[in-house]
Design a protein around this motif. Structure first.
Motif, PDB file in Angstrom:
ATOM      1  N   LYS A  55      39.361  32.695  34.813  1.00 59.58           N
ATOM      2  CA  LYS A  55      40.365  33.763  34.843  1.00 59.58           C
ATOM      3  C   LYS A  55      40.218  34.692  33.634  1.00 59.58           C
ATOM      4  N   TYR A  58      37.159  36.817  34.170  1.00 59.17           N
ATOM      5  CA  TYR A  58      37.445  37.753  35.257  1.00 59.17           C
ATOM      6  C   TYR A  58      38.236  38.957  34.732  1.00 59.17           C
ATOM      7  N   ILE A  59      39.259  38.688  33.960  1.00 60.07           N
ATOM      8  CA  ILE A  59      40.090  39.765  33.404  1.00 60.07           C
ATOM      9  C   ILE A  59      39.274  40.651  32.468  1.00 60.07           C
ATOM     10  N   ASN A  62      37.043  42.793  34.614  1.00 61.95           N
ATOM     11  CA  ASN A  62      37.856  43.720  35.387  1.00 61.95           C
ATOM     12  C   ASN A  62      38.291  44.908  34.538  1.00 61.95           C
ATOM     13  N   LYS A  63      38.589  44.666  33.274  1.00 59.64           N
ATOM     14  CA  LYS A  63      38.977  45.748  32.357  1.00 59.64           C
ATOM     15  C   LYS A  63      37.841  46.735  32.128  1.00 59.64           C
ATOM     16  N   PHE A  66      34.822  46.374  36.662  1.00 56.03           N
ATOM     17  CA  PHE A  66      34.246  45.535  37.718  1.00 56.03           C
ATOM     18  C   PHE A  66      35.390  44.986  38.568  1.00 56.03           C
ATOM     19  N   GLU A  67      35.564  45.582  39.751  1.00 56.12           N
ATOM     20  CA  GLU A  67      36.703  45.226  40.589  1.00 56.12           C
ATOM     21  C   GLU A  67      36.344  44.303  41.753  1.00 56.12           C
ATOM     22  N   ASP A  68      35.091  44.287  42.162  1.00 57.18           N
ATOM     23  CA  ASP A  68      34.677  43.512  43.338  1.00 57.18           C
ATOM     24  C   ASP A  68      33.962  42.213  42.944  1.00 57.18           C
ATOM     25  N   LEU A  69      34.503  41.523  41.975  1.00 55.93           N
ATOM     26  CA  LEU A  69      33.911  40.273  41.519  1.00 55.93           C
ATOM     27  C   LEU A  69      34.191  39.175  42.548  1.00 55.93           C
TER      28      LEU A  69
END
Length: 74
Positions: A55, A58-59, A62-63, A66-69
């Motif tokens: 997690k 991932y965060i 994402n920041k 990268f949105e389609d992990l």
């Protein structure tokens, strides 16, 4: 164990360039490139033994946009 797939690439060099850039920007040290077949290389992070570590990574990614992990169980 889980891995976090960042993206698949046609060229190993492209995957390695993004890998190096992500290591510099995030300080994540378990980023790897794996050959899937003759025309596909996978850039991923892991393996993670627990969801909390996954997690956090991932965060961080994402920041950076990268949105389609994709989370895969290994």
């Amino acid at each position: 164990n889980f891995i976090l797939v960042i993206s698949d690439f046609y060229f190993k060099d492209s995957a390695n360039k993004l890998k190096e850039e992500l290591i510099k920007k995030t300080k994540i040290n378990n980023i790897s490139v794996k050959k899937i077949n003759d025309k596909k290389y996978r850039l991923f992070v892991g393996p993670f033994k627990n969801f909390k570590a996954l997690k956090t990574t991932y965060i961080s990614l994402n920041k950076l946009g990268f949105e389609d992990l994709i989370v895969h169980r290994e």
